[in-house]
Design a protein around this motif. Structure first.
Motif, PDB file in Angstrom:
ATOM      1  N   LYS A   5      10.894   2.272  -6.771  1.00  0.00           N
ATOM      2  CA  LYS A   5      12.470   1.785  -6.437  1.00  0.00           C
ATOM      3  C   LYS A   5      11.496   2.117  -4.719  1.00  0.00           C
ATOM      4  O   LYS A   5      10.950   3.887  -4.590  1.00  0.00           O
ATOM      5  N   LEU A   6      10.991   1.745  -3.928  1.00  0.00           N
ATOM      6  CA  LEU A   6      11.075   1.997  -2.685  1.00  0.00           C
ATOM      7  C   LEU A   6      11.548   2.657  -1.531  1.00  0.00           C
ATOM      8  O   LEU A   6      12.694   1.901  -1.416  1.00  0.00           O
ATOM      9  N   LYS A   7      11.273   3.432  -0.986  1.00  0.00           N
ATOM     10  CA  LYS A   7      11.858   4.008  -0.354  1.00  0.00           C
ATOM     11  C   LYS A   7      12.179   3.778   1.198  1.00  0.00           C
ATOM     12  O   LYS A   7      12.802   3.955   2.599  1.00  0.00           O
ATOM     13  N   ARG A   8      10.819   2.710   1.475  1.00  0.00           N
ATOM     14  CA  ARG A   8      10.707   2.171   3.021  1.00  0.00           C
ATOM     15  C   ARG A   8      10.400   0.810   3.101  1.00  0.00           C
ATOM     16  O   ARG A   8       8.935   0.576   1.858  1.00  0.00           O
ATOM     17  N   PRO A   9      10.089   0.008   3.421  1.00  0.00           N
ATOM     18  CA  PRO A   9       9.794  -1.065   3.832  1.00  0.00           C
ATOM     19  C   PRO A   9       8.070  -1.301   3.380  1.00  0.00           C
ATOM     20  O   PRO A   9       7.287  -0.485   4.367  1.00  0.00           O
ATOM     21  N   ILE A  10       7.371  -1.923   2.529  1.00  0.00           N
ATOM     22  CA  ILE A  10       5.800  -2.359   3.553  1.00  0.00           C
ATOM     23  C   ILE A  10       5.840  -4.119   4.059  1.00  0.00           C
ATOM     24  O   ILE A  10       5.777  -4.717   3.363  1.00  0.00           O
ATOM     25  N   LEU A  11       5.329  -3.061   5.330  1.00  0.00           N
ATOM     26  CA  LEU A  11       5.056  -4.623   5.810  1.00  0.00           C
ATOM     27  C   LEU A  11       3.823  -5.281   6.340  1.00  0.00           C
ATOM     28  O   LEU A  11       3.091  -3.610   6.735  1.00  0.00           O
ATOM     29  N   ILE A  12       3.491  -6.396   6.769  1.00  0.00           N
ATOM     30  CA  ILE A  12       1.965  -6.625   7.119  1.00  0.00           C
ATOM     31  C   ILE A  12       1.695  -5.632   7.980  1.00  0.00           C
ATOM     32  O   ILE A  12       2.659  -6.167   9.526  1.00  0.00           O
ATOM     33  N   GLY A  13       0.726  -4.880   8.869  1.00  0.00           N
ATOM     34  CA  GLY A  13       0.706  -4.594   9.821  1.00  0.00           C
ATOM     35  C   GLY A  13       1.856  -3.675  10.362  1.00  0.00           C
ATOM     36  O   GLY A  13       0.341  -2.665  11.280  1.00  0.00           O
ATOM     37  N   ASP A  14       1.718  -2.630   9.364  1.00  0.00           N
ATOM     38  CA  ASP A  14       1.877  -1.513   9.189  1.00  0.00           C
ATOM     39  C   ASP A  14       0.681  -0.404   8.935  1.00  0.00           C
ATOM     40  O   ASP A  14      -0.042  -0.913   8.178  1.00  0.00           O
ATOM     41  N   LYS A  15       0.539   0.714   9.394  1.00  0.00           N
ATOM     42  CA  LYS A  15      -0.106   1.394   9.269  1.00  0.00           C
ATOM     43  C   LYS A  15       0.429   3.017   8.818  1.00  0.00           C
ATOM     44  O   LYS A  15       1.023   3.688   8.915  1.00  0.00           O
ATOM     45  N   SER A  16      -0.698   3.658   7.880  1.00  0.00           N
ATOM     46  CA  SER A  16      -0.549   4.366   6.848  1.00  0.00           C
ATOM     47  C   SER A  16      -2.007   5.139   7.139  1.00  0.00           C
ATOM     48  O   SER A  16      -3.010   4.900   7.450  1.00  0.00           O
ATOM     49  N   THR A  17      -1.991   6.250   6.205  1.00  0.00           N
ATOM     50  CA  THR A  17      -2.728   7.235   6.390  1.00  0.00           C
ATOM     51  C   THR A  17      -3.258   8.144   4.969  1.00  0.00           C
ATOM     52  O   THR A  17      -1.975   8.259   3.934  1.00  0.00           O
ATOM     53  N   HIS A  18      -3.934   7.680   5.292  1.00  0.00           N
ATOM     54  CA  HIS A  18      -4.885   8.420   3.352  1.00  0.00           C
ATOM     55  C   HIS A  18      -4.584   9.552   2.852  1.00  0.00           C
ATOM     56  O   HIS A  18      -5.170  10.825   4.044  1.00  0.00           O
ATOM     57  N   LYS A  19      -3.666  10.235   2.370  1.00  0.00           N
ATOM     58  CA  LYS A  19      -3.256  11.575   1.960  1.00  0.00           C
ATOM     59  C   LYS A  19      -4.482  12.666   1.843  1.00  0.00           C
ATOM     60  O   LYS A  19      -4.452  13.516   2.420  1.00  0.00           O
ATOM     61  N   LYS A  20      -5.687  12.137   1.625  1.00  0.00           N
ATOM     62  CA  LYS A  20      -7.037  13.294   1.290  1.00  0.00           C
ATOM     63  C   LYS A  20      -7.490  13.162   2.327  1.00  0.00           C
ATOM     64  O   LYS A  20      -8.215  13.799   2.163  1.00  0.00           O
ATOM     65  N   ASP A  21      -7.928  11.930   2.829  1.00  0.00           N
ATOM     66  CA  ASP A  21      -8.886  11.861   3.885  1.00  0.00           C
ATOM     67  C   ASP A  21      -8.822  11.495   5.225  1.00  0.00           C
ATOM     68  O   ASP A  21      -9.686  11.351   6.068  1.00  0.00           O
ATOM     69  N   SER A  56      -0.436   2.682  -6.456  1.00  0.00           N
ATOM     70  CA  SER A  56      -1.949   3.253  -5.950  1.00  0.00           C
ATOM     71  C   SER A  56      -1.666   3.589  -4.524  1.00  0.00           C
ATOM     72  O   SER A  56      -1.275   4.853  -4.218  1.00  0.00           O
ATOM     73  N   PHE A  57      -1.033   2.083  -3.815  1.00  0.00           N
ATOM     74  CA  PHE A  57      -0.646   2.868  -2.072  1.00  0.00           C
ATOM     75  C   PHE A  57      -0.103   4.067  -2.195  1.00  0.00           C
ATOM     76  O   PHE A  57       0.362   4.777  -1.131  1.00  0.00           O
ATOM     77  N   ILE A  58       1.099   3.862  -2.668  1.00  0.00           N
ATOM     78  CA  ILE A  58       2.610   5.080  -2.450  1.00  0.00           C
ATOM     79  C   ILE A  58       1.410   6.204  -2.724  1.00  0.00           C
ATOM     80  O   ILE A  58       2.303   6.704  -1.833  1.00  0.00           O
ATOM     81  N   ASN A  59       0.744   6.129  -4.110  1.00  0.00           N
ATOM     82  CA  ASN A  59       0.339   7.616  -4.030  1.00  0.00           C
ATOM     83  C   ASN A  59      -0.881   8.325  -3.386  1.00  0.00           C
ATOM     84  O   ASN A  59      -0.845   9.331  -3.371  1.00  0.00           O
ATOM     85  N   ASN A  60      -1.413   7.490  -2.853  1.00  0.00           N
ATOM     86  CA  ASN A  60      -2.902   8.076  -1.924  1.00  0.00           C
ATOM     87  C   ASN A  60      -2.108   7.713  -0.884  1.00  0.00           C
ATOM     88  O   ASN A  60      -2.523   7.961   0.550  1.00  0.00           O
ATOM     89  N   TYR A  61      -1.676   7.084   0.268  1.00  0.00           N
ATOM     90  CA  TYR A  61      -1.025   6.711   1.692  1.00  0.00           C
ATOM     91  C   TYR A  61       0.297   6.919   1.780  1.00  0.00           C
ATOM     92  O   TYR A  61       1.258   6.989   1.241  1.00  0.00           O
TER      93      TYR A  61
END
Length: 64
Positions: A5-21, A56-61
């Motif tokens: 269940k996505l809490k936000r849409p994921i769209l082309i052009g969105d910017k995200s930050t990797h949680k670890k690095d 995986s994307f949701i868990n890492n970013y």
């Protein structure tokens, strides 16, 4: 198959930050693989291409 269940849409052009690095990435495409799973392709700020399943994307970013 995982039901997410996505809490936000994921769209082309969105910017995200990797949680670890803490590198920033931009989503370049979203497609369905041969097993019927959604795949997110992104490019990080070093120009490296990455492909992740949606879970995986949701868990890492994180957004932003």
């Amino acid at each position: 198959m995982t039901n997410l269940k996505l809490k936000r849409p994921i769209l082309i052009g969105d910017k995200s930050t990797h949680k670890k690095d803490n590198t920033e990435c931009e989503i370049t495409s979203i497609w369905i693989n041969t097993q019927g799973q959604a795949v997110i392709e992104s490019v990080d700020d070093r120009g490296e291409l990455s492909t992740d399943s949606v879970s995986s994307f949701i868990n890492n970013y994180r957004k932003g």
